[in-house]
Design a protein around this motif. Structure first.
Motif, short mmCIF file in Angstrom:
data_model
loop_
_atom_site.label_atom_id
_atom_site.label_comp_id
_atom_site.label_asym_id
_atom_site.label_seq_id
_atom_site.Cartn_x
_atom_site.Cartn_y
_atom_site.Cartn_z
N SER A 1 27.78 -12.21 -28.73
CA SER A 1 26.83 -11.87 -27.66
C SER A 1 26.87 -12.93 -26.55
CB SER A 1 25.43 -11.72 -28.23
OG SER A 1 24.89 -12.96 -28.55
N LEU A 2 27.17 -14.18 -26.92
CA LEU A 2 27.28 -15.23 -25.89
C LEU A 2 28.57 -15.04 -25.09
CD1 LEU A 2 26.05 -18.49 -27.65
CD2 LEU A 2 24.84 -17.07 -26.01
N GLU B 1 29.98 -12.21 -24.53
CA GLU B 1 29.76 -11.06 -23.66
C GLU B 1 28.91 -11.45 -22.46
OE1 GLU B 1 29.08 -6.56 -24.86
OE2 GLU B 1 27.19 -7.65 -24.73
N MET B 2 27.90 -12.31 -22.72
CA MET B 2 27.05 -12.77 -21.62
C MET B 2 27.91 -13.47 -20.57
SD MET B 2 25.66 -15.82 -20.42
CE MET B 2 25.71 -16.97 -21.78
N ALA B 3 28.77 -14.39 -21.03
CA ALA B 3 29.62 -15.14 -20.10
C ALA B 3 30.55 -14.18 -19.35
CB ALA B 3 30.43 -16.17 -20.86
N HIS B 4 31.06 -13.18 -20.06
CA HIS B 4 31.96 -12.20 -19.45
C HIS B 4 31.21 -11.40 -18.38
CE1 HIS B 4 35.15 -9.32 -19.09
NE2 HIS B 4 34.33 -8.33 -19.38
N VAL C 1 32.18 -15.52 -15.73
CA VAL C 1 32.41 -16.96 -15.84
C VAL C 1 33.89 -17.21 -16.12
CG1 VAL C 1 31.81 -19.05 -17.14
CG2 VAL C 1 30.07 -17.34 -16.67
N LYS C 2 34.47 -18.18 -15.39
CA LYS C 2 35.90 -18.48 -15.55
C LYS C 2 36.20 -19.07 -16.93
CE LYS C 2 37.23 -19.48 -10.81
NZ LYS C 2 37.27 -20.59 -9.87
N THR D 1 35.40 -22.84 -17.42
CA THR D 1 33.97 -23.10 -17.58
C THR D 1 33.52 -22.68 -18.98
OG1 THR D 1 33.76 -22.58 -15.25
CG2 THR D 1 31.71 -22.75 -16.47
N LYS D 2 34.03 -21.53 -19.43
CA LYS D 2 33.67 -21.05 -20.77
C LYS D 2 34.14 -22.04 -21.83
CE LYS D 2 34.89 -16.50 -20.13
NZ LYS D 2 35.29 -15.16 -20.55
N TYR E 1 34.61 -25.27 -21.60
CA TYR E 1 33.85 -26.52 -21.62
C TYR E 1 32.39 -26.31 -22.06
CZ TYR E 1 32.03 -31.03 -20.22
OH TYR E 1 31.42 -32.26 -20.24
N HIS E 2 31.78 -25.22 -21.61
CA HIS E 2 30.35 -25.06 -21.87
C HIS E 2 30.02 -24.13 -23.03
CE1 HIS E 2 28.99 -27.29 -18.37
NE2 HIS E 2 30.04 -26.79 -17.75
N LEU E 3 30.98 -23.27 -23.39
CA LEU E 3 30.69 -22.33 -24.47
C LEU E 3 31.52 -22.63 -25.72
CD1 LEU E 3 29.49 -19.72 -25.64
CD2 LEU E 3 31.11 -18.41 -24.31
N PRO F 1 31.34 -26.75 -27.14
CA PRO F 1 30.10 -27.09 -27.86
C PRO F 1 29.89 -26.24 -29.11
CG PRO F 1 29.67 -26.76 -25.52
CD PRO F 1 31.07 -26.30 -25.76
N ALA F 2 30.36 -24.98 -29.05
CA ALA F 2 30.15 -24.10 -30.20
C ALA F 2 30.95 -24.56 -31.42
CB ALA F 2 30.53 -22.66 -29.83
N PHE G 1 19.94 -9.19 -20.91
CA PHE G 1 20.09 -8.51 -22.20
C PHE G 1 18.76 -8.42 -22.94
CE2 PHE G 1 24.14 -10.41 -21.09
CZ PHE G 1 25.04 -9.39 -21.34
N ARG H 1 20.07 -14.57 -24.96
CA ARG H 1 21.48 -14.99 -24.94
C ARG H 1 21.68 -16.30 -24.16
NH1 ARG H 1 25.42 -9.73 -25.07
NH2 ARG H 1 24.10 -8.44 -26.37
N LEU I 1 22.71 -20.40 -24.09
CA LEU I 1 23.57 -21.33 -24.84
C LEU I 1 22.64 -22.32 -25.54
CD1 LEU I 1 26.18 -22.12 -22.02
CD2 LEU I 1 26.40 -20.43 -23.84
N TRP J 1 23.08 -25.08 -26.93
CA TRP J 1 23.39 -26.51 -26.75
C TRP J 1 23.20 -26.95 -25.30
CZ3 TRP J 1 26.58 -23.07 -29.31
CH2 TRP J 1 27.43 -22.33 -28.50
N ARG J 2 22.66 -26.09 -24.48
CA ARG J 2 22.39 -26.45 -23.10
C ARG J 2 20.89 -26.30 -22.82
NH1 ARG J 2 26.54 -28.68 -23.25
NH2 ARG J 2 28.48 -28.22 -22.19
N PHE K 1 25.13 -23.00 -15.66
CA PHE K 1 26.35 -22.46 -16.29
C PHE K 1 26.92 -21.26 -15.52
CE2 PHE K 1 27.88 -19.29 -19.56
CZ PHE K 1 29.09 -19.91 -19.82
N ASP L 1 31.08 -21.56 -11.24
CA ASP L 1 32.27 -21.04 -10.56
C ASP L 1 31.97 -20.48 -9.17
OD1 ASP L 1 33.58 -21.64 -12.92
OD2 ASP L 1 33.12 -19.68 -13.77
#
Lengths: 258, 245
Positions: free
Chosen positions: A154-155, A157-160, A164-165, A168-169, A171-173, A176-177, B72, B76, B78, B80-81, B89, B93
């Motif tokens: 779900s995260l 999909e949120m970024a998509h 989000v490039k 960026t994904k 480094y930030h997604l 850390p995950a 959503f 949703r 992050l 850790w942020r 975030f 871009d």
């Protein structure tokens, strides 16, 4: 009130753990009463030898050799295993392709890597580093790949949906995950590394703690062998509790803050 | 007024079950349009089709927007942020200046009355607060259209009303286009300019209703009339579904 109960529980747990160690040392001490020092040296004799090695400065050179090899091996393994793991985590085809290869590699006894490295590179610093890499790369890459694949869809999909490039994904997604899995891989990897490096030095190197153990065997200096064992165990514990765990706690600090 | 989204003859099948059949609807610029239907009728799938997160089997979709934001059902965020970083975030871009990014993120957190929680991690915040951050995140990218998939369904009614009130104000003030998917009739009446009532199995538009600003007040008798009318339409659907079982 809760804190006091927690503290008491912590203390009880520590006492239980300590009692295990005391029993182990007690058993060792009792054994030493029935055998000559060349077979089972007493606890105090081993610690005396350890402190003499330490004070005479004999420990530092083999220690520095071994530590350098471990750092080189683990560093290269993180680079290699990290690269393969991230790639396999992002591309399902690569993940499926490397899975059986990793299973095969994982089932090869570490001594085989040492023997092959001695044949290929001769005696020296390379066999221990080669053995570490062969052992740690599969562990790190599989853990990382699995970590990436387990990232909450779900995260992703949120970024998509927010366009989000990938950088960026990453480094930030993604990074850390997978921090948690990365550190657990590092913990398993380091644990094995200390054991393997000593074995590799024993057979394939003219320096390091493993080589010192070989000399101790050759000269029948059992107390020295035990003293170096204490050193290796301490190194393993120190990496786990003074390096990996604090780093892990720092990297996953968002989990504990409530 | 330009058309932001137009779906014509859209069809979607899941595991040989036709979920959507001949779906037609459009959304104009500046409009807030609700899609109302029973749970599981395919509303969320429709929204995902609009967002291009799901492919269709048939039909055409015209998208007149360039930038979309999705809110959503779950926040949703992050984990850790921090609250602020979660908004930053999605701006990374789009805006190269770091200070500008943070200012925008803070502005929308303020709008959601969460600026004093900017350095909190999601696990330190309540469900309502987290959802407000996700609303702030969506608004921060200055989208042409906002797609909302039952974002308030997990919240208590008073909190939901508060959120809907503040969202309505922002949407009007910034004349944003939005599609709001819900099964809650009151929520949709309060928020929308137009409502599409959707039938189930396979889903298509049953009725289209226009809601004037006056009607959006709960004290207005027309509000209750409309609410009852929609309830009856959905009841028919629910009964039909029960018979089919």
């Amino acid at each position: 009130m809760d804190k006091a109960i927690d503290r008491r529980k912590d203390l009880t747990n520590w006492l239980k753990r300590l009692s295990g160690i005391v029993v182990l040392f007690g058993f060792w001490e009792v054994l030493s009463l029935f055998f000559p020092p060349v077979i089972v040296p007493s606890v105090e004799r081993v610690f005396l030898t350890f402190s003499q090695l330490l004070l005479r400065g004999e420990l530092w050179l083999p220690l520095s050799h071994t530590v350098t090899r471990v750092l080189m091996g683990v560093g290269l393994s993180i680079l290699l295993g990290g690269g393969v793991g991230i790639l396999a985590g992002l591309v399902k085809g690569i993940y499926e392709a490397i899975k059986p290869v990793v299973v095969i590699i994982e089932n090869i006894p570490p001594i085989v890597w040492v023997i092959v490295a001695i044949i290929w590179f001769g005696l020296g610093a390379i066999p221990p580093v080669f053995a570490i890499i062969s052992l740690a790369v599969p562990i790190i890459s599989v853990h990382l790949a699995q970590g990436i694949r387990d990232i909450d869809p779900s995260l992703r999909e949120m970024a998509h949906s927010f366009n989000v490039k990938i950088s960026t994904k990453l480094y930030h997604l993604y990074l850390p995950a997978i921090t948690g899995t990365f550190f657990s891989a590092l913990s398993v990897g380091f644990g094995l590394t200390w054991r393997v490096v000593v074995m590799a030095e024993f057979f394939g190197s003219m320096s390091g703690i493993g080589n010192q153990l070989n000399w101790a065997r050759f000269n029948l200096e059992t107390d020295k062998a035990f003293a170096y064992t204490i050193l290796v165990v301490s190194l393993g514990l120190m990496t786990e509790y003074l390096v990996i765990r604090p780093l892990q706690n720092w990297a996953t600090r968002w989990r504990i803050r409530k | 007024m330009r058309t932001m989204v137009k779906l014509s003859g859209v069809e979607k099948t899941f595991n040989s079950l036709k979920v959507i059949k001949n779906l037609n609807f459009w959304v104009l610029e500046g409009e807030v349009v609700s899609l109302i239907g029973l749970s599981g009728c395919g509303k969320s799938t429709t929204l995902r089709i609009v967002a291009n997160l799901e492919k269709t089997d048939k039909g055409t979709i015209n998208r007149g927007f360039k930038r979309l934001a999705f809110i959503f059902q779950e926040p949703r965020l992050l984990p850790w942020r921090t609250a602020l970083e979660n908004i930053v975030f999605v701006l990374k871009d789009r805006i190269s200046n770091k200070i500008e990014r943070q200012q925008i993120a803070l502005h929308y957190l303020k709008l959601m009355k969460l600026d004093q929680f900017k350095n909190y991690y999601p696990n330190q915040l309540s469900g309502g607060m987290k959802q407000r951050i996700s609303v702030a995140r969506a608004l921060a990218i200055n989208p042409d259209i906002i797609l909302m998939d039952e974002p308030f369904s997990d919240l208590d009614f008073p909190l939901r009303l508060l959120l809907i009130d503040s969202l309505q104000e922002i949407l009007k003030k910034e004349s944003k286009t939005a599609i709001y998917v819900t099964h809650d009739i009151r929520d949709s009446l309060l928020l929308s300019d137009r409502i599409y009532i959707l039938t189930t199995k396979p889903m298509h538009v049953k009725e289209e209703l226009y809601i004037s600003t006056e009607m959006k007040k709960m004290s207005n008798p027309k509000f209750l009339e409309l609410e009852e009318h929609i309830i009856n339409l959905l009841k028919e659907d629910s009964l039909r579904e029960g018979e089919n079982k």
